[in-house]
Write a protein that holds these residues in place. Structure first.
Motif, short mmCIF file in Angstrom:
data_model
loop_
_atom_site.label_atom_id
_atom_site.label_comp_id
_atom_site.label_asym_id
_atom_site.label_seq_id
_atom_site.Cartn_x
_atom_site.Cartn_y
_atom_site.Cartn_z
N GLY A 60 0.82 -1.22 0.00
CA GLY A 60 0.00 0.00 0.00
C GLY A 60 0.84 1.26 0.00
O GLY A 60 0.55 2.22 -0.72
N THR A 61 1.91 1.26 0.80
CA THR A 61 2.80 2.42 0.83
C THR A 61 3.45 2.64 -0.53
O THR A 61 3.51 3.77 -1.04
CB THR A 61 3.90 2.22 1.90
N GLN A 62 3.92 1.56 -1.15
CA GLN A 62 4.53 1.69 -2.47
C GLN A 62 3.52 2.17 -3.51
O GLN A 62 3.86 2.96 -4.39
CB GLN A 62 5.15 0.36 -2.90
N ALA A 63 2.27 1.73 -3.39
CA ALA A 63 1.23 2.20 -4.32
C ALA A 63 0.97 3.69 -4.13
O ALA A 63 0.85 4.44 -5.12
CB ALA A 63 -0.06 1.40 -4.12
N LEU A 64 0.90 4.14 -2.88
CA LEU A 64 0.69 5.56 -2.61
C LEU A 64 1.84 6.40 -3.13
O LEU A 64 1.64 7.49 -3.67
CB LEU A 64 0.49 5.79 -1.12
N ILE A 65 3.06 5.90 -3.00
CA ILE A 65 4.23 6.61 -3.53
C ILE A 65 4.16 6.62 -5.05
O ILE A 65 4.37 7.66 -5.70
CB ILE A 65 5.54 5.95 -3.05
N GLY A 66 3.88 5.46 -5.65
CA GLY A 66 3.83 5.35 -7.10
C GLY A 66 2.78 6.25 -7.74
O GLY A 66 3.00 6.80 -8.83
N PHE A 67 1.65 6.43 -7.09
CA PHE A 67 0.58 7.28 -7.62
C PHE A 67 0.77 8.75 -7.22
O PHE A 67 -0.06 9.59 -7.55
CB PHE A 67 -0.79 6.79 -7.16
N GLY A 68 1.84 9.04 -6.49
CA GLY A 68 2.14 10.42 -6.12
C GLY A 68 1.27 10.97 -5.02
O GLY A 68 1.21 12.19 -4.83
N VAL A 69 0.61 10.12 -4.26
CA VAL A 69 -0.25 10.59 -3.17
C VAL A 69 0.60 11.07 -1.99
O VAL A 69 0.27 12.06 -1.35
CB VAL A 69 -1.23 9.48 -2.73
N VAL A 70 1.68 10.36 -1.70
CA VAL A 70 2.58 10.74 -0.61
C VAL A 70 4.02 10.74 -1.13
O VAL A 70 4.35 10.04 -2.08
CB VAL A 70 2.47 9.80 0.61
N ASP A 71 4.85 11.55 -0.49
CA ASP A 71 6.27 11.62 -0.82
C ASP A 71 7.05 11.30 0.45
O ASP A 71 7.03 12.06 1.41
CB ASP A 71 6.62 13.02 -1.32
N LEU A 72 7.73 10.18 0.45
CA LEU A 72 8.43 9.73 1.65
C LEU A 72 9.95 9.91 1.55
O LEU A 72 10.68 9.33 2.35
CB LEU A 72 8.10 8.26 1.93
N ARG A 73 10.43 10.71 0.63
CA ARG A 73 11.87 10.87 0.48
C ARG A 73 12.53 11.49 1.70
O ARG A 73 13.69 11.21 1.98
CB ARG A 73 12.19 11.70 -0.76
N ALA A 74 11.82 12.31 2.44
CA ALA A 74 12.42 12.98 3.60
C ALA A 74 12.22 12.20 4.90
O ALA A 74 12.70 12.62 5.94
CB ALA A 74 11.83 14.38 3.74
N VAL A 75 11.55 11.09 4.84
CA VAL A 75 11.27 10.31 6.04
C VAL A 75 12.56 9.66 6.53
O VAL A 75 13.37 9.16 5.74
CB VAL A 75 10.19 9.24 5.75
N VAL A 76 12.76 9.62 7.85
CA VAL A 76 14.00 9.10 8.41
C VAL A 76 14.21 7.62 8.09
O VAL A 76 15.35 7.15 8.08
CB VAL A 76 14.06 9.30 9.94
N TYR A 77 13.15 6.89 7.82
CA TYR A 77 13.28 5.45 7.57
C TYR A 77 13.86 5.14 6.20
O TYR A 77 14.17 3.99 5.91
CB TYR A 77 11.93 4.77 7.73
N THR A 78 13.99 6.14 5.34
CA THR A 78 14.52 5.89 4.00
C THR A 78 15.95 6.42 3.82
O THR A 78 16.43 6.55 2.71
CB THR A 78 13.61 6.53 2.93
N ARG A 79 16.62 6.71 4.92
CA ARG A 79 18.01 7.16 4.85
C ARG A 79 18.92 5.99 4.51
O ARG A 79 18.63 4.84 4.85
CB ARG A 79 18.45 7.78 6.17
#
Length: 166
Positions: A60-79
């Protein structure tokens, strides 16, 4: 927020949270009980359900990212640098707390909502500890442990696989 002014993450999180609360209350959904049941050899159904929930959340998270609903690039978990020592210590403390409390925070919150006074006290201690770790008296200890980072090959699975789209 999207173009119509709706805060999608907030409303989506609220709807998912209510659904999870209903499911947790009706089924006893709890990571601690799932692990206990699986490792004591009784039943692995709860663990399978928990792992399915994790997979649905990831997809679900990947789908939301793929459709541009959310942007998680600044989230600490993706460092691409992870405080592995802090993650291990935090995981052990969190796991010990679940064993000591008799359930995961989700299950403790459901018990508190059902009117169990001891669960309410336990949940309040959990919340106060989180606050103390985030910005209170335990924050310097957390920062000291989190400052020891380990470089990782990538911060996300798509980046690790050569920049695949989400």
């Amino acid at each position: 927020m999207n173009e119509s002014g709706v805060n999608v993450p907030v409303w989506g999180g609220l709807m998912i949270g209510v659904a999870l609360g209903v499911v947790a209350q009706r089924t006893g959904f709890c990571v601690r009980s799932a692990l206990v049941d699986a490792f004591e050899g009784e039943d692995r159904a709860k663990l399978r359900a928990y792992l399915l929930a994790v997979m649905v959340a990831l997809i679900g998270t990947q789908a939301l990212i793929g459709f541009g609903v959310v942007d998680l690039r600044a989230v600490v978990y993706t460092r691409s640098n992870a405080p592995l020592v802090g993650l291990v210590i935090g995981g052990l403390v969190f796991g010990a707390g679940m064993v000591w409390a008799g359930g995961c925070p989700n299950r403790i919150m459901v018990r508190a909502a059902e009117g169990q006074g001891g669960a309410l006290v336990t949940w309040l201690v959990f919340v106060l500890t989180v606050i103390a770790s985030a910005e209170g008296v335990l924050a310097p200890l957390r920062d000291a442990v989190a400052s020891r980072v380990t470089p990782l090959p990538a911060g996300t699975l798509p980046a690790l696989m050569g920049g695949l789209p989400p």
